[in-house]
Motif scaffolding. Structure first.
Motif, PDB file in Angstrom:
ATOM      1  N   PRO A 111     -58.298   4.588  -8.216  1.00 40.08           N
ATOM      2  CA  PRO A 111     -57.249   3.924  -7.059  1.00 40.08           C
ATOM      3  C   PRO A 111     -57.162   3.252  -7.425  1.00 40.08           C
ATOM      4  N   VAL A 112     -55.614   2.493  -6.880  1.00 35.02           N
ATOM      5  CA  VAL A 112     -55.112   1.819  -7.186  1.00 35.02           C
ATOM      6  C   VAL A 112     -53.866   1.312  -6.011  1.00 35.02           C
ATOM      7  N   GLU A 113     -54.051  -0.530  -5.682  1.00 32.42           N
ATOM      8  CA  GLU A 113     -53.446  -0.916  -4.372  1.00 32.42           C
ATOM      9  C   GLU A 113     -51.767   0.131  -5.156  1.00 32.42           C
ATOM     10  N   ASN A 114     -51.475  -0.591  -5.780  1.00 31.77           N
ATOM     11  CA  ASN A 114     -49.796  -0.227  -6.064  1.00 31.77           C
ATOM     12  C   ASN A 114     -49.396   0.404  -6.575  1.00 31.77           C
ATOM     13  N   GLY A 115     -49.075   1.813  -5.656  1.00 31.29           N
ATOM     14  CA  GLY A 115     -49.035   2.997  -6.202  1.00 31.29           C
ATOM     15  C   GLY A 115     -47.635   3.429  -5.552  1.00 31.29           C
ATOM     16  N   ASP A 116     -46.718   2.214  -6.387  1.00 27.25           N
ATOM     17  CA  ASP A 116     -45.068   3.051  -6.419  1.00 27.25           C
ATOM     18  C   ASP A 116     -45.292   4.670  -7.411  1.00 27.25           C
ATOM     19  N   VAL A 117     -46.360   3.485  -8.875  1.00 28.09           N
ATOM     20  CA  VAL A 117     -45.858   4.644  -9.699  1.00 28.09           C
ATOM     21  C   VAL A 117     -47.213   5.364  -9.828  1.00 28.09           C
ATOM     22  N   VAL A 118     -47.193   6.887  -9.840  1.00 25.85           N
ATOM     23  CA  VAL A 118     -48.019   7.328 -10.069  1.00 25.85           C
ATOM     24  C   VAL A 118     -48.523   8.243 -11.163  1.00 25.85           C
ATOM     25  N   TYR A 119     -49.631   7.878 -11.901  1.00 21.70           N
ATOM     26  CA  TYR A 119     -49.673   8.731 -13.470  1.00 21.70           C
ATOM     27  C   TYR A 119     -51.277   9.732 -13.251  1.00 21.70           C
ATOM     28  N   ILE A 120     -50.592  10.914 -14.174  1.00 23.85           N
ATOM     29  CA  ILE A 120     -51.825  12.142 -13.982  1.00 23.85           C
ATOM     30  C   ILE A 120     -51.433  12.099 -15.973  1.00 23.85           C
ATOM     31  N   ASP A 121     -53.198  12.068 -16.533  1.00 20.02           N
ATOM     32  CA  ASP A 121     -53.369  12.855 -17.309  1.00 20.02           C
ATOM     33  C   ASP A 121     -54.359  14.215 -16.787  1.00 20.02           C
ATOM     34  N   PHE A 122     -54.017  15.238 -17.871  1.00 22.53           N
ATOM     35  CA  PHE A 122     -54.358  16.250 -17.981  1.00 22.53           C
ATOM     36  C   PHE A 122     -54.203  16.807 -19.372  1.00 22.53           C
ATOM     37  N   LEU A 123     -55.985  16.942 -19.311  1.00 20.72           N
ATOM     38  CA  LEU A 123     -56.372  17.394 -21.568  1.00 20.72           C
ATOM     39  C   LEU A 123     -57.410  19.170 -21.017  1.00 20.72           C
ATOM     40  N   PHE A 124     -56.115  18.892 -21.883  1.00 19.17           N
ATOM     41  CA  PHE A 124     -56.436  20.768 -21.935  1.00 19.17           C
ATOM     42  C   PHE A 124     -57.704  21.072 -22.968  1.00 19.17           C
ATOM     43  N   ASP A 125     -58.142  21.592 -23.066  1.00 22.20           N
ATOM     44  CA  ASP A 125     -59.664  22.305 -24.004  1.00 22.20           C
ATOM     45  C   ASP A 125     -59.195  22.759 -25.323  1.00 22.20           C
ATOM     46  N   ALA A 126     -59.072  22.464 -26.138  1.00 22.15           N
ATOM     47  CA  ALA A 126     -58.819  22.707 -27.816  1.00 22.15           C
ATOM     48  C   ALA A 126     -59.870  23.340 -28.287  1.00 22.15           C
ATOM     49  N   SER A 127     -60.580  23.348 -28.028  1.00 26.06           N
ATOM     50  CA  SER A 127     -61.967  24.684 -28.475  1.00 26.06           C
ATOM     51  C   SER A 127     -61.750  26.335 -28.597  1.00 26.06           C
ATOM     52  N   TYR A 128     -60.855  25.946 -27.107  1.00 29.06           N
ATOM     53  CA  TYR A 128     -60.563  27.768 -26.930  1.00 29.06           C
ATOM     54  C   TYR A 128     -59.578  28.255 -28.260  1.00 29.06           C
ATOM     55  N   VAL A 129     -58.932  27.408 -28.655  1.00 23.65           N
ATOM     56  CA  VAL A 129     -57.583  27.134 -29.854  1.00 23.65           C
ATOM     57  C   VAL A 129     -58.586  27.407 -31.442  1.00 23.65           C
ATOM     58  N   GLU A 130     -57.848  29.178 -31.400  1.00 27.71           N
ATOM     59  CA  GLU A 130     -58.766  29.452 -33.293  1.00 27.71           C
ATOM     60  C   GLU A 130     -58.403  27.940 -34.143  1.00 27.71           C
ATOM     61  N   PRO A 131     -59.166  27.664 -34.845  1.00 28.48           N
ATOM     62  CA  PRO A 131     -59.077  26.611 -35.776  1.00 28.48           C
ATOM     63  C   PRO A 131     -57.828  26.735 -36.809  1.00 28.48           C
ATOM     64  N   GLU A 132     -57.650  27.727 -37.515  1.00 23.15           N
ATOM     65  CA  GLU A 132     -56.447  28.081 -38.305  1.00 23.15           C
ATOM     66  C   GLU A 132     -55.237  28.206 -37.638  1.00 23.15           C
ATOM     67  N   SER A 133     -55.515  28.135 -36.131  1.00 26.08           N
ATOM     68  CA  SER A 133     -53.576  27.508 -35.272  1.00 26.08           C
ATOM     69  C   SER A 133     -53.761  26.401 -34.683  1.00 26.08           C
ATOM     70  N   LEU A 134     -54.736  25.246 -35.259  1.00 24.03           N
ATOM     71  CA  LEU A 134     -54.521  23.652 -34.819  1.00 24.03           C
ATOM     72  C   LEU A 134     -53.063  23.223 -35.297  1.00 24.03           C
ATOM     73  N   PRO A 135     -52.525  23.478 -36.378  1.00 19.77           N
ATOM     74  CA  PRO A 135     -51.597  22.658 -36.430  1.00 19.77           C
ATOM     75  C   PRO A 135     -50.059  23.064 -36.237  1.00 19.77           C
ATOM     76  N   HIS A 136     -50.299  24.954 -34.960  1.00 16.64           N
ATOM     77  CA  HIS A 136     -49.127  25.809 -34.380  1.00 16.64           C
ATOM     78  C   HIS A 136     -49.978  24.647 -33.522  1.00 16.64           C
ATOM     79  N   MET A 137     -50.487  23.574 -32.886  1.00 15.94           N
ATOM     80  CA  MET A 137     -50.990  22.754 -31.546  1.00 15.94           C
ATOM     81  C   MET A 137     -50.120  21.930 -32.042  1.00 15.94           C
TER      82      MET A 137
END
Length: 670
Positions: free
Chosen positions: A273-299
């Motif tokens: 929570p922040v008092e000054n909410g004129d700007v809203v921030y959202i950080d999305f984190l997708f779990d990369a452990s579902y990606v094949e190791p050899e596909s990490l350069p593709h990511m």
């Protein structure tokens, strides 16, 4: 008035007002076009410089900066697209740091051997320039957001506004117009863009080309060695009586309280929570452990192009949002490396729902435009090459760490040499297939997110996000990742080196924040920067029990690694408590930087995943503030023992690397 009175009584009363002597009649001179022959990793390079008048016309300068982005630096920019067939990477920059301003345009990796086509295409493009009002308004909105948010990177807000004021004060124009931001945006609406283009760009400009010629030699006269006196002077210890003249804070004056803020974590949602909410921030984190190791350069490729692949959405980002950033991220908790693809978005409160829609559209993209993929791949390949030349220390310590730590191998695969090796491919159909496969695996319901906003907006925004997440496909199965890399140095077209050494070290104390300061601000500064001639260097201890040291734009190689090796011995030379206190203050200065709202998301996520309680933070701070000479000696002994398990990497001159191959083991060339 209070502060002005202090300035007057303490300082300014001694002086008489003196009118500026700056000559405002100065004008740019006409120049002939320029041709240079020189070896270049970027291939042939063409550039043009336009004189755009003096800096004192502040609305005009703001409009020129906006037009620079509109025509050249945004995705799908009209003139950039006209120039794209001429080279692999096109950049433009508006410079208002001097009295006479200029706009420059550069094309790297061109096959042209003169500037005739460049001049003709650019001139025609300016004459027939299309003004897409939606796109232009979007870029103006992004500038307005920048000033409204007041996040100016490393510059504190006050310093940023001071630099704006210097544009007038330096040249005898004692006006506050540069910081009257709302007035400036009102005034640019009255500027005639066509008239501006005619005045500064059509049939104007000084053109230049650098032609890549491997046999070209620089005519450089090397003076005889005469720096013995300088080296002797630099090696001197500062006298105690001189150090004592510096007025510094006392350690016992520093608050023992660590920075703390409220956040809540429930299921996959972290809320700050922040008092000054004129700007809203959202950080999305997708779990990369579902990606094949050899596909990490593709990511890595996905995070490089996802937000710019479809120009409709990149225009929407400018119009409705303040930022859309994609990056790989790791958090190491109890020897368990958690791997993520993170997307950070920010928008004004009234635009946040549109911003979430844009986010969802981008992660739902299907990649099928081979021409667009080729354009973006060629451009990003050129960007990566440049980073090895301009910021090679990051590539060097990333690679050195990847020899020892799985989480660093993940970073190397997504942004380092592993990714660069992948992006050198010209099989664009395979790139498209790889992008679609990795997008399908990463953008599923394996997601946590951090929301920073007013409490009153919390439920409505989380409900909206949760509906979007519910529409994502389910995740597959997790893939183990245990990769470690071989030691590898990287030869690039440069006259200097970026050297890095990494090693594992076991510690659990705030003392090492002070040790980091001593190594960076004293040992590396003196031994590598002052005595060794490097542009800079540093040291970092991470919470996951690893350490790395690096040098930046360094003419040395073997000498620098010898300095790194001896750091533990250096720390074991007992210092006085007053010496240690200086570095305690430096460590506190790093820890107590002003925290902006957009930083809270990453901090809350990390504290939640690592279970960093207030008690743990307070203990670390107490250890930092109570560091003694004996603690530094003990740390030096620990480092001396730990550094035996080191890994190294140099990004730099091929000749230097080949001469030191016994130290560096392997190298490749880009």
């Amino acid at each position: 008035d209070e502060y002005i009175n202090i300035l007057d009584k303490e300082f300014l009363y001694k002086y008489e007002y003196k009118k500026s002597s700056f000559d405002t009649s100065i004008k740019a001179r006409d120049c002939d076009d320029v041709t240079i022959y020189h070896p270049s990793a970027q291939g042939n390079i063409m550039t043009v410089l336009f004189n755009t008048g003096c800096v004192s016309d502040f609305p005009k300068c703001l409009m020129l900066e906006i037009l620079c982005d509109f025509f050249f630096n945004s995705e799908g920019a009209y003139i950039k697209e006209k120039l794209r067939p001429l080279g692999k990477r096109i950049t433009a920059d508006f410079n208002d740091s001097t009295y006479l301003t200029d706009l420059s345009i550069t094309i790297e990796g061109t096959e042209e051997e003169n500037t005739d086509n460049f001049r003709r295409i650019l001139n025609d493009a300016f004459k027939n320039a299309e003004i897409n009002e939606y796109k232009l308004k979007g870029i103006i909105n992004s500038y307005k957001f920048y000033f409204k948010e007041e996040d100016f990177g490393y510059k504190p807000r006050g310093l940023f506004y001071c630099t704006l004021l210097m544009r007038s004060f330096m040249y005898g124009n004692y006006s506050f117009e540069p910081v009257k931001i709302n007035d400036l945006f009102e005034k640019i609406e009255k500027i005639n863009i066509r008239q501006l283009i005619n005045e500064y760009f059509i049939d104007k400009g000084t053109y230049g080309i650098l032609i890549n010629e491997d046999d070209a030699k620089e005519n450089v006269t090397i003076p005889p060695a005469n720096n013995e006196e300088l080296i002797t002077y630099q090696a001197q210890e500062d006298k105690a009586e001189n150090i004592a003249k510096i007025n510094v804070s006392k350690v016992n004056e520093i608050s023992p309280e660590p920075f703390n803020f409220k956040y809540e974590a429930h299921d996959n949602i972290i809320f700050v929570p922040v008092e000054n909410g004129d700007v809203v921030y959202i950080d999305f984190l997708f779990d990369a452990s579902y990606v094949e190791p050899e596909s990490l350069p593709h990511m890595g490729m996905l995070q490089a192009i996802a937000d710019v692949y479809d120009t409709r959405y990149s225009n929407d980002i400018d119009y409705y949002m303040g930022g859309f950033d994609i990056m790989s991220r790791t958090i190491v908790a109890k020897n368990n490396c958690k791997r993520y693809l993170q997307i950070k978005i920010k928008a004004l409160r009234e635009n946040i729902y549109k911003a979430i829609d844009i986010f969802y559209n981008i992660i739902s993209l299907k990649y099928n435009n081979i021409d667009r993929i080729k354009e973006l791949t060629d451009e990003h390949r050129q960007i990566l090459k440049n980073r090895y030349i301009t910021a090679g220390q990051i590539k060097a310590y990333t690679r050195a760490l990847s020899v020892l730590f799985t989480e660093s191998a993940f970073a190397d695969d997504t942004v380092g040499y592993g990714f660069y090796s992948y992006i050198t491919s010209t099989d664009y159909e395979k790139l498209i297939s790889d992008l679609n496969n990795v997008s399908k695996n990463i953008f599923s319901d394996n997601i946590i997110y951090t929301l920073i906003c007013n409490e009153k907006d919390r439920k409505k925004i989380t409900d909206y996000i949760d509906k979007k997440i519910a529409a994502l496909p389910p995740s597959g199965s997790k893939k183990p990742y245990t990769k470690l890399n071989q030691e590898l140095s990287i030869a690039v077209d440069t006259n200097v080196n970026f050297n890095a050494m990494a090693f594992p070290i076991t510690y659990d104390s705030g003392v090492y924040r002070v040790v980091q300061q001593i190594i960076t601000r004293e040992y590396i500064w003196d031994k590598i920067r002052l005595e060794g001639g490097a542009y800079g260097g540093g040291c970092c201890f991470t919470d996951s029990n690893k350490c790395y040291m690096y040098s930046y734009r360094d003419p040395q190689l073997a000498r620098t690694y010898d300095v790194f090796e001896k750091v533990g011995q250096y720390l074991q030379n007992k210092k006085t408590q007053s010496e240690i206190d200086r570095f305690i203050l430096g460590a506190v200065n790093n820890a107590d930087i002003p925290v902006k709202n957009n930083m809270l998301g990453s901090m809350a996520t990390r504290r939640h995943i690592l279970d960093m309680t207030y008690e743990k933070l307070a203990k670390r701070r107490e250890e930092l503030l109570s560091t003694t000479p004996a603690d530094i000696v003990k740390a030096g002994e620990n480092i001396e023992a730990s550094i035996k398990n080191k890994a190294v990497c140099t990004v730099g001159k091929k000749n230097d690397i080949e001469k030191n191959i016994d130290l560096l083991k392997n190298f490749t060339e880009i």
